[in-house]
Design an enzyme around this catalytic site. Structure first.
Site, PDB file in Angstrom:
ATOM      1  N   LYS A 263       0.840  -1.203   0.000  1.00  0.00           N
ATOM      2  CA  LYS A 263       0.000   0.000   0.000  1.00  0.00           C
ATOM      3  C   LYS A 263       0.879   1.260   0.000  1.00  0.00           C
ATOM      4  O   LYS A 263       2.069   1.195   0.288  1.00  0.00           O
ATOM      5  CB  LYS A 263      -0.951  -0.032   1.206  1.00  0.00           C
TER       6      LYS A 263
HETATM    7  C1  LIG Z   1      -5.494  -4.335   0.765  1.00  0.00           C
HETATM    8  C2  LIG Z   1      -6.960  -4.155   0.780  1.00  0.00           C
HETATM    9  C3  LIG Z   1      -7.756  -4.564   1.865  1.00  0.00           C
HETATM   10  C4  LIG Z   1      -7.219  -5.389   2.977  1.00  0.00           C
HETATM   11  O1  LIG Z   1      -6.172  -4.810   3.679  1.00  0.00           O
HETATM   12  P1  LIG Z   1      -5.358  -5.657   4.752  1.00  0.00           P
HETATM   13  O2  LIG Z   1      -4.613  -4.603   5.517  1.00  0.00           O
HETATM   14  O3  LIG Z   1      -4.423  -6.564   3.987  1.00  0.00           O
HETATM   15  O4  LIG Z   1      -6.311  -6.411   5.575  1.00  0.00           O
HETATM   16  C5  LIG Z   1      -9.096  -4.235   1.872  1.00  0.00           C
HETATM   17  N1  LIG Z   1      -9.660  -3.586   0.842  1.00  0.00           N
HETATM   18  C6  LIG Z   1      -8.957  -3.216  -0.236  1.00  0.00           C
HETATM   19  C7  LIG Z   1      -9.642  -2.482  -1.352  1.00  0.00           C
HETATM   20  C8  LIG Z   1      -7.588  -3.507  -0.314  1.00  0.00           C
HETATM   21  O5  LIG Z   1      -6.889  -3.185  -1.415  1.00  0.00           O
END
Ligand SMILES: *Cc1c(COP(=O)(O)O)cnc(C)c1O
Length: 379
Positions: free
Chosen positions: A182
């Site tokens: 991210k």
């Molecule tokens: C990455 C992601 C998640 C989940 O995030 P985590 O921190 O891995 O639980 C949820 N929604 C979207 C749109 C994502 O890209």
């Protein structure tokens, strides 16, 4: 040449920040988390912030705090990462999928309104790829119904703005992910942001088993204090070891976004004259440029991924439509064509490398591979 899908840009000062936690007495949630929460509160101009160990666990804790469970419905887009719907399943509620806009791939307010029933407890719009969905318009549109919570899936949208407002400004709660790839990352992590301090105090319990006082707080007075449990919680708190990676990135986030924007514009310019579909961007959007997805003919999508892979270029698919996943298809008996836009885009899309330190030489190599190896087979 090899171009990875993602390369992080953590620096020596970040490694030092982690080291200093390792020599401190508290490894789990403590002063480093508190400080990062204050930094986030300032960044979003919203006082309620709770760091969590993932978006997913943070969303489960939020749904528990909102008393959402069996018998309740939560509206989610059919085009998103599976976690958006999975958290609804995990608390025993039912995800109600709605299709997305064919230009932006954002959930559509009109389709949400059609899906609302008297069981609807919440809506989880997703700011897909980093473009903000219009939460204010949704909030106004649902004001004529019973109270329905808006939980923003802000996993892609840390830096994003719509008409100068950031995530959390128009919703009950916004949840971020600090997962490895991210825009802001601490390997695994996330944050819950809310203006509702009553909700925040419930979330502070549901992220920690439902306990009425956190581990660090229990020892604050130097004296052991008994804790109670008033509601069911999960375990979603972020340890200081990981939180130490956040402050530096938050401070530099718009410098990094400028680099992301430049890369996205490089791709935009190259693909402008090509037979490639790119999500459209609406008025008033400051795009967080988390992902750069492109659409190719669905019959050629996997071939394009293979060609790019054979030439050392990392790609992913963001995403296949969630209701087409075996678990959801079997449980809710979805048919092909129930969510046509999400299904089609899910078969056409692949995501190209986009991270701040992707350099011009790497970008030109990607373009060369498209020019010499990809377009000859898809045109
Ligand atoms: C990455 C992601 C998640 C989940 O995030 P985590 O921190 O891995 O639980 C949820 N929604 C979207 C749109 C994502 O890209």
């Amino acid at each position: 040449m090899k171009v990875p899908f993602y390369r992080h840009s953590l620096k020596p000062e970040d490694f030092n920040a982690v080291s200093s936690v390792l020599t401190s007495p508290i490894l789990t949630s403590g002063p480093v988390c508190h400080k990062a929460e204050e930094t986030l509160a300032e960044f979003f101009a919203i006082s309620g912030v709770k760091l969590v160990n993932s978006w997913t666990n943070g969303a489960v804790a939020t749904l528990l705090a909102l008393d959402i469970g069996p018998g309740d419905e939560v509206i989610v887009p059919a085009m998103t990462f599976i976690a958006t719907a999975n958290v609804v399943e995990l608390v025993g509620a039912k995800p109600i999928f709605v299709d997305v806009d064919p230009d932006t791939f954002l959930i559509q307010t009109e389709k949400i309104l059609e899906a609302i029933t008297n069981k609807t407890k919440a809506i989880i719009p997703v700011h897909m790829y980093g473009q903000m969905f219009d939460v204010k318009r949704l909030r106004d549109a649902i004001s004529k119904f019973h109270k329905i919570f808006i939980i923003e899936d802000s996993a892609h949208a840390f830096e994003a703005r719509l008409n100068d407002l950031k995530c959390g400004a128009n919703s009950d709660v916004a949840i971020f992910s600090f997962y490895a790839t991210k825009n802001v990352t601490c390997g695994e992590g996330g944050a819950i942001v809310t203006k509702d301090l009553n909700l925040l105090s419930k979330i502070q319990q549901t992220v920690l088993h439902g306990m009425t006082a956190g581990a660090a707080d229990r020892f604050k007075s130097g004296q052991y204090k008994h804790w109670g449990m008033e509601r069911l919680g999960t375990k979603a708190n972020l340890p200081d070891i990981l939180a130490a990676l956040l402050p530096n990135q938050i401070q530099n986030v718009y410098q990094q976004l400028a680099k992301r924007e430049k890369i996205a514009q490089f791709y935009d310019q190259y693909f402008a004259s090509k037979n490639i579909e790119i999500p459209k961007i609406g008025e008033g959007v400051l795009h967080a440029r988390h992902l750069y997805p492109v659409g190719v003919p669905s019959s050629k999508r996997d071939l394009v991924i293979k060609i790019l892979g054979e030439n050392g270029i990392g790609t992913t698919v963001n995403y296949k439509a969630v209701p087409t996943m075996t678990y959801y298809k079997q449980k809710y008996k979805y048919q092909k064509g129930d969510f046509p836009v999400s299904e089609e885009w899910g078969n056409q899309t692949l995501t190209l490398p986009l991270f701040p330190d992707l350099n011009l030489e790497e970008l030109e190599y990607i373009v060369k591979v498209f020019e010499t190896k990809v377009f000859p087979v898809i045109d």
